[in-house]
Scaffold this active site. Structure first.
Site, short mmCIF file in Angstrom:
data_model
loop_
_atom_site.label_atom_id
_atom_site.label_comp_id
_atom_site.label_asym_id
_atom_site.label_seq_id
_atom_site.Cartn_x
_atom_site.Cartn_y
_atom_site.Cartn_z
N CYS A 124 0.96 -1.14 0.09
CA CYS A 124 -0.09 0.01 0.30
C CYS A 124 1.00 1.32 0.11
CB CYS A 124 -0.89 0.11 1.19
SG CYS A 124 -1.68 1.47 1.41
N CYS A 127 -0.67 4.35 2.39
CA CYS A 127 -0.45 4.35 3.93
C CYS A 127 -0.24 3.03 4.35
CB CYS A 127 -1.91 4.79 4.25
SG CYS A 127 -3.35 3.86 3.49
N SER A 128 -1.21 2.13 4.90
CA SER A 128 -0.85 0.86 5.25
C SER A 128 -1.79 -0.17 5.15
CB SER A 128 -0.18 0.94 6.76
OG SER A 128 -1.38 1.33 7.51
N CYS A 129 -2.88 0.06 4.05
CA CYS A 129 -3.79 -1.04 4.06
C CYS A 129 -3.49 -2.55 4.13
CB CYS A 129 -4.42 -0.61 2.76
SG CYS A 129 -5.14 0.91 2.66
#
Lengths: 219, 102
Positions: A124, A127-129
Protein backbone atom coordinates in the site's frame (compact mmCIF):
# COMPACT_ATOMS: atom_id res chain seq x y z
CA UNK A 1 30.16 -8.90 31.58
CA UNK A 2 29.40 -12.31 33.12
CA UNK A 3 27.52 -12.37 36.37
CA UNK A 4 29.85 -12.71 39.37
CA UNK A 5 32.96 -11.88 37.41
CA UNK A 6 35.67 -9.80 38.99
CA UNK A 7 34.67 -6.85 36.86
CA UNK A 8 31.27 -6.62 38.52
CA UNK A 9 32.88 -6.48 41.92
CA UNK A 10 35.29 -3.77 40.98
CA UNK A 11 32.66 -1.66 39.21
CA UNK A 12 29.57 -1.92 41.40
CA UNK A 13 28.09 1.29 40.08
CA UNK A 14 28.17 0.44 36.38
CA UNK A 15 24.48 0.81 35.53
CA UNK A 16 24.84 1.12 31.78
CA UNK A 17 24.62 -2.64 31.18
CA UNK A 18 22.35 -5.32 32.57
CA UNK A 19 23.90 -8.46 34.10
CA UNK A 20 23.34 -10.15 30.73
CA UNK A 21 25.62 -7.61 29.09
CA UNK A 22 22.95 -5.72 27.16
CA UNK A 23 22.70 -1.96 27.57
CA UNK A 24 19.73 -0.82 29.62
CA UNK A 25 16.97 0.70 27.55
CA UNK A 26 16.08 4.24 28.49
CA UNK A 27 12.63 4.85 29.90
CA UNK A 28 10.41 6.54 27.33
CA UNK A 29 9.63 9.54 29.50
CA UNK A 30 8.69 11.74 26.58
CA UNK A 31 5.70 14.08 26.34
CA UNK A 32 2.63 12.91 24.45
CA UNK A 33 2.50 14.05 20.87
CA UNK A 34 -0.48 15.83 19.33
CA UNK A 35 -2.19 12.67 18.05
CA UNK A 36 -1.71 10.72 21.26
CA UNK A 37 -3.24 13.60 23.20
CA UNK A 38 -6.13 13.83 20.75
CA UNK A 39 -6.80 10.08 20.98
CA UNK A 40 -6.89 10.17 24.78
CA UNK A 41 -9.14 13.25 24.80
CA UNK A 42 -11.65 11.73 22.34
CA UNK A 43 -11.60 8.35 24.12
CA UNK A 44 -12.23 9.93 27.53
CA UNK A 45 -15.03 12.10 26.16
CA UNK A 46 -16.72 9.08 24.54
CA UNK A 47 -16.58 7.22 27.84
CA UNK A 48 -17.72 10.24 29.86
CA UNK A 49 -20.71 10.78 27.58
CA UNK A 50 -21.65 7.12 27.77
CA UNK A 51 -21.09 6.39 24.05
CA UNK A 52 -18.74 3.55 24.90
CA UNK A 53 -17.01 2.08 27.95
CA UNK A 54 -13.43 1.26 28.87
CA UNK A 55 -14.43 -2.42 28.94
CA UNK A 56 -15.75 -2.25 25.38
CA UNK A 57 -12.56 -0.58 24.18
CA UNK A 58 -10.39 -3.19 25.91
CA UNK A 59 -12.52 -5.97 24.38
CA UNK A 60 -12.09 -4.46 20.91
CA UNK A 61 -8.31 -4.26 21.37
CA UNK A 62 -8.35 -7.91 22.50
CA UNK A 63 -10.32 -8.86 19.39
CA UNK A 64 -7.83 -7.03 17.17
CA UNK A 65 -4.87 -8.69 18.86
CA UNK A 66 -6.53 -12.09 18.58
CA UNK A 67 -6.60 -11.94 14.79
CA UNK A 68 -3.52 -13.58 13.39
CA UNK A 69 -2.10 -14.96 10.15
CA UNK A 70 -3.44 -18.35 11.28
CA UNK A 71 -6.86 -17.22 9.97
CA UNK A 72 -5.46 -16.53 6.52
CA UNK A 73 -3.48 -19.78 6.61
CA UNK A 74 -6.69 -21.74 7.17
CA UNK A 75 -8.22 -20.03 4.13
CA UNK A 76 -5.20 -20.87 1.97
CA UNK A 77 -5.06 -24.49 3.17
CA UNK A 78 -8.71 -24.91 2.27
CA UNK A 79 -8.16 -23.34 -1.14
CA UNK A 80 -5.34 -25.83 -1.78
CA UNK A 81 -7.57 -28.74 -0.79
CA UNK A 82 -10.96 -27.78 -2.18
CA UNK A 83 -11.10 -26.72 -5.86
CA UNK A 84 -14.67 -25.40 -5.56
CA UNK A 85 -13.64 -23.19 -2.65
CA UNK A 86 -10.55 -22.04 -4.58
CA UNK A 87 -12.77 -20.87 -7.45
CA UNK A 88 -15.18 -19.18 -5.07
CA UNK A 89 -12.29 -17.45 -3.28
CA UNK A 90 -10.88 -16.03 -6.50
CA UNK A 91 -14.34 -14.94 -7.64
CA UNK A 92 -15.44 -13.30 -4.37
CA UNK A 93 -13.03 -13.57 -1.44
CA UNK A 94 -15.23 -11.42 0.80
CA UNK A 95 -18.12 -13.89 0.70
CA UNK A 96 -15.91 -16.99 0.64
CA UNK A 97 -14.04 -16.07 3.82
CA UNK A 98 -17.16 -14.82 5.59
CA UNK A 99 -18.97 -18.06 4.74
CA UNK A 100 -16.01 -19.93 6.20
CA UNK A 101 -16.82 -18.28 9.51
CA UNK A 102 -14.30 -15.46 9.76
CA UNK A 103 -15.51 -12.17 11.19
CA UNK A 104 -14.11 -9.95 8.49
CA UNK A 105 -16.36 -7.01 9.31
CA UNK A 106 -16.87 -4.51 6.49
CA UNK A 107 -13.63 -5.59 4.78
CA UNK A 108 -13.76 -6.16 1.01
CA UNK A 109 -11.27 -8.81 0.04
CA UNK A 110 -9.64 -9.90 -3.22
CA UNK A 111 -7.62 -13.12 -3.38
CA UNK A 112 -4.89 -13.43 -5.99
CA UNK A 113 -3.26 -16.75 -6.73
CA UNK A 114 0.38 -17.45 -7.44
CA UNK A 115 1.16 -19.88 -10.25
CA UNK A 116 4.41 -21.03 -11.86
CA UNK A 117 3.84 -18.19 -14.37
CA UNK A 118 2.77 -15.43 -11.98
CA UNK A 119 3.91 -14.14 -8.59
CA UNK A 120 1.74 -11.60 -6.74
CA UNK A 121 2.97 -9.17 -4.10
CA UNK A 122 0.89 -6.67 -2.12
CA UNK A 123 1.83 -3.17 -1.00
CA UNK A 124 0.00 0.00 0.00
CA UNK A 125 2.02 2.95 -1.27
CA UNK A 126 -0.36 5.54 0.19
CA UNK A 127 -0.53 4.27 3.77
CA UNK A 128 -0.70 0.79 5.29
CA UNK A 129 -3.86 -0.91 3.98
CA UNK A 130 -3.71 -4.55 5.03
CA UNK A 131 -6.32 -7.31 5.47
CA UNK A 132 -6.18 -6.97 9.28
CA UNK A 133 -9.49 -8.73 9.79
CA UNK A 134 -7.95 -11.86 8.31
CA UNK A 135 -4.18 -11.57 8.94
CA UNK A 136 -4.02 -9.47 12.11
CA UNK A 137 -1.78 -6.44 12.44
CA UNK A 138 0.70 -5.77 9.62
CA UNK A 139 4.43 -6.19 10.23
CA UNK A 140 6.29 -2.92 10.84
CA UNK A 141 8.23 -3.17 7.59
CA UNK A 142 4.97 -3.26 5.62
CA UNK A 143 4.35 0.33 6.76
CA UNK A 144 7.91 1.51 6.12
CA UNK A 145 8.58 4.06 3.40
CA UNK A 146 11.28 1.80 1.96
CA UNK A 147 8.92 -1.14 1.41
CA UNK A 148 6.12 1.06 0.07
CA UNK A 149 8.30 3.02 -2.32
CA UNK A 150 10.52 0.20 -3.55
CA UNK A 151 7.95 -2.55 -4.07
CA UNK A 152 6.23 -0.73 -6.93
CA UNK A 153 9.56 0.24 -8.53
CA UNK A 154 11.81 -2.78 -8.04
CA UNK A 155 9.72 -5.69 -6.74
CA UNK A 156 12.26 -8.30 -7.79
CA UNK A 157 15.02 -6.67 -5.73
CA UNK A 158 12.67 -6.43 -2.76
CA UNK A 159 11.72 -10.10 -3.19
CA UNK A 160 15.39 -11.10 -3.35
CA UNK A 161 15.98 -9.32 -0.04
CA UNK A 162 13.19 -11.43 1.44
CA UNK A 163 14.98 -14.50 0.09
CA UNK A 164 12.60 -15.07 -2.81
CA UNK A 165 14.24 -15.64 -6.17
CA UNK A 166 11.75 -16.43 -8.89
CA UNK A 167 12.41 -18.69 -11.86
CA UNK A 168 12.99 -16.93 -15.16
CA UNK A 169 9.67 -16.67 -16.93
CA UNK A 170 7.64 -15.94 -13.82
CA UNK A 171 5.90 -12.59 -14.16
CA UNK A 172 5.66 -10.37 -11.09
CA UNK A 173 2.40 -8.54 -10.45
CA UNK A 174 2.38 -5.82 -7.80
CA UNK A 175 -0.95 -4.94 -6.19
CA UNK A 176 -1.02 -1.39 -4.88
CA UNK A 177 -3.81 -1.44 -2.32
CA UNK A 178 -4.89 2.14 -3.02
CA UNK A 179 -8.58 2.18 -2.11
CA UNK A 180 -11.38 0.04 -0.75
CA UNK A 181 -10.16 -3.50 -1.40
CA UNK A 182 -7.75 -5.58 0.66
CA UNK A 183 -5.61 -8.36 -0.78
CA UNK A 184 -4.49 -11.83 0.19
CA UNK A 185 -2.05 -13.84 -1.90
CA UNK A 186 -2.72 -17.55 -2.30
CA UNK A 187 0.82 -18.95 -2.46
CA UNK A 188 1.62 -22.01 -4.57
CA UNK A 189 1.06 -25.30 -2.82
CA UNK A 190 4.44 -26.86 -2.02
CA UNK A 191 5.43 -30.14 -3.68
CA UNK A 192 5.07 -33.46 -1.87
CA UNK A 193 2.08 -32.38 0.18
CA UNK A 194 -0.50 -34.67 -1.45
CA UNK A 195 -2.95 -36.12 1.03
CA UNK A 196 -2.03 -33.73 3.84
CA UNK A 197 -4.86 -32.52 6.05
CA UNK A 198 -5.89 -28.87 5.87
CA UNK A 199 -4.60 -28.44 9.41
CA UNK A 200 -1.14 -29.69 8.45
CA UNK A 201 -1.13 -27.68 5.25
CA UNK A 202 -1.99 -24.50 7.18
CA UNK A 203 1.27 -24.88 9.11
CA UNK A 204 3.12 -24.32 5.84
CA UNK A 205 1.40 -21.00 5.11
CA UNK A 206 3.43 -18.09 6.46
CA UNK A 207 2.27 -14.52 6.90
CA UNK A 208 4.77 -13.34 4.30
CA UNK A 209 3.56 -15.91 1.77
CA UNK A 210 0.11 -14.28 1.99
CA UNK A 211 1.61 -10.79 1.43
CA UNK A 212 3.67 -12.16 -1.42
CA UNK A 213 7.05 -11.41 0.12
CA UNK A 214 7.55 -15.10 0.86
CA UNK A 215 6.68 -18.58 -0.33
CA UNK A 216 4.90 -21.34 1.55
CA UNK A 217 7.24 -23.57 3.55
CA UNK A 218 8.46 -26.71 1.84
CA UNK A 219 8.37 -30.17 3.38
CA UNK B 1 -17.52 17.55 -13.24
CA UNK B 2 -19.32 15.09 -15.51
CA UNK B 3 -20.74 12.19 -13.51
CA UNK B 4 -19.82 8.95 -15.24
CA UNK B 5 -22.13 5.97 -15.38
CA UNK B 6 -21.08 2.52 -14.16
CA UNK B 7 -22.00 1.10 -17.53
CA UNK B 8 -19.29 3.11 -19.24
CA UNK B 9 -16.67 0.94 -17.61
CA UNK B 10 -15.95 -2.62 -18.53
CA UNK B 11 -13.01 -4.92 -17.99
CA UNK B 12 -10.61 -4.97 -20.91
CA UNK B 13 -11.14 -1.29 -21.75
CA UNK B 14 -8.09 0.93 -22.13
CA UNK B 15 -8.01 3.89 -19.78
CA UNK B 16 -5.67 6.71 -18.84
CA UNK B 17 -5.23 8.13 -15.36
CA UNK B 18 -5.85 11.86 -15.53
CA UNK B 19 -2.75 13.95 -15.13
CA UNK B 20 -3.95 16.30 -12.45
CA UNK B 21 -2.43 17.33 -9.13
CA UNK B 22 -5.28 18.52 -6.90
CA UNK B 23 -4.57 19.27 -3.24
CA UNK B 24 -6.17 17.33 -0.40
CA UNK B 25 -6.76 13.69 0.49
CA UNK B 26 -6.22 11.81 -2.77
CA UNK B 27 -6.25 8.03 -3.28
CA UNK B 28 -4.62 8.05 -6.73
CA UNK B 29 -0.85 7.56 -6.37
CA UNK B 30 1.08 10.28 -8.18
CA UNK B 31 3.37 7.75 -9.91
CA UNK B 32 0.35 6.50 -11.91
CA UNK B 33 -0.95 9.86 -13.09
CA UNK B 34 -0.92 10.21 -16.86
CA UNK B 35 -0.33 6.44 -17.28
CA UNK B 36 -2.39 4.18 -19.51
CA UNK B 37 -3.64 0.76 -18.46
CA UNK B 38 -6.41 -1.78 -18.91
CA UNK B 39 -9.42 -2.27 -16.65
CA UNK B 40 -9.01 -5.61 -14.87
CA UNK B 41 -12.40 -5.53 -13.15
CA UNK B 42 -15.10 -3.09 -12.16
CA UNK B 43 -15.78 -2.64 -8.43
CA UNK B 44 -17.99 -0.52 -6.32
CA UNK B 45 -19.74 1.81 -6.26
CA UNK B 46 -17.86 3.19 -3.26
CA UNK B 47 -18.26 6.63 -1.64
CA UNK B 48 -15.57 8.99 -2.90
CA UNK B 49 -12.87 9.06 -0.17
CA UNK B 50 -11.78 12.51 -1.33
CA UNK B 51 -15.10 13.79 0.07
CA UNK B 52 -15.35 11.38 2.99
CA UNK B 53 -12.00 12.58 4.32
CA UNK B 54 -13.48 16.02 4.99
CA UNK B 55 -16.86 14.87 6.25
CA UNK B 56 -18.57 15.97 3.04
CA UNK B 57 -21.44 14.15 1.43
CA UNK B 58 -19.68 11.56 -0.71
CA UNK B 59 -21.21 10.41 -3.99
CA UNK B 60 -20.70 6.72 -4.73
CA UNK B 61 -18.37 6.15 -7.66
CA UNK B 62 -17.33 3.13 -9.67
CA UNK B 63 -13.91 1.89 -8.62
CA UNK B 64 -11.77 0.31 -11.29
CA UNK B 65 -8.87 -2.08 -10.88
CA UNK B 66 -6.44 -1.09 -13.59
CA UNK B 67 -3.48 -3.14 -14.83
CA UNK B 68 -0.38 -1.24 -15.94
CA UNK B 69 2.82 -2.62 -17.40
CA UNK B 70 6.00 -1.67 -15.59
CA UNK B 71 7.19 -0.40 -18.97
CA UNK B 72 4.32 2.10 -19.00
CA UNK B 73 4.82 3.17 -15.39
CA UNK B 74 8.62 3.45 -15.24
CA UNK B 75 9.72 3.66 -18.87
CA UNK B 76 13.36 2.85 -19.50
CA UNK B 77 14.09 2.52 -15.80
CA UNK B 78 11.65 -0.38 -15.33
CA UNK B 79 13.22 -3.28 -13.47
CA UNK B 80 11.46 -5.81 -15.73
CA UNK B 81 9.25 -4.10 -18.35
CA UNK B 82 6.84 -7.03 -18.74
CA UNK B 83 5.99 -7.21 -15.04
CA UNK B 84 2.67 -5.63 -14.14
CA UNK B 85 1.11 -3.48 -11.46
CA UNK B 86 -2.54 -3.25 -10.48
CA UNK B 87 -4.17 -0.44 -8.55
CA UNK B 88 -7.69 0.70 -7.70
CA UNK B 89 -8.60 4.01 -9.30
CA UNK B 90 -11.90 5.88 -8.86
CA UNK B 91 -13.84 6.62 -12.03
CA UNK B 92 -13.44 10.40 -11.88
CA UNK B 93 -9.67 9.93 -12.24
CA UNK B 94 -9.95 7.93 -15.45
CA UNK B 95 -10.57 8.79 -19.08
CA UNK B 96 -11.26 6.32 -21.85
CA UNK B 97 -8.56 5.93 -24.45
CA UNK B 98 -10.49 5.71 -27.70
CA UNK B 99 -9.28 3.35 -30.39
CA UNK B 100 -8.78 6.12 -32.91
CA UNK B 101 -6.80 8.38 -30.58
CA UNK B 102 -3.40 9.38 -31.86
Amino acid sequence: MPIGSKGCQTMPHDHTHSPSGHPYRKDDDVPLNYWQTLEIAVRELLIEKGVTTATEIAAQIDAMDARSPANGAAVVARAWSDPAFYDQLLADATTATRDMGFDIGPMKLIAVANTPQLHNIVVCTLCSCYPRNLLGLPPDWYKSRAYRARTVKEPRKVLAEFGVTLPAGTQVRVHDSTADMRYIVIPQRPAQTDGMSQQTLAQLVTRDSMIGTGLAKTV
Amino acid sequence: MVRLQVTEWQSGAEVRVKHMMPPGHIRTPSYLRGKTGTIERVLGPFPNPEDLAYGHKAPALPLLRVTFSMREVWGDTAEQPDDTLEAEIYAHWLERVSDDAT
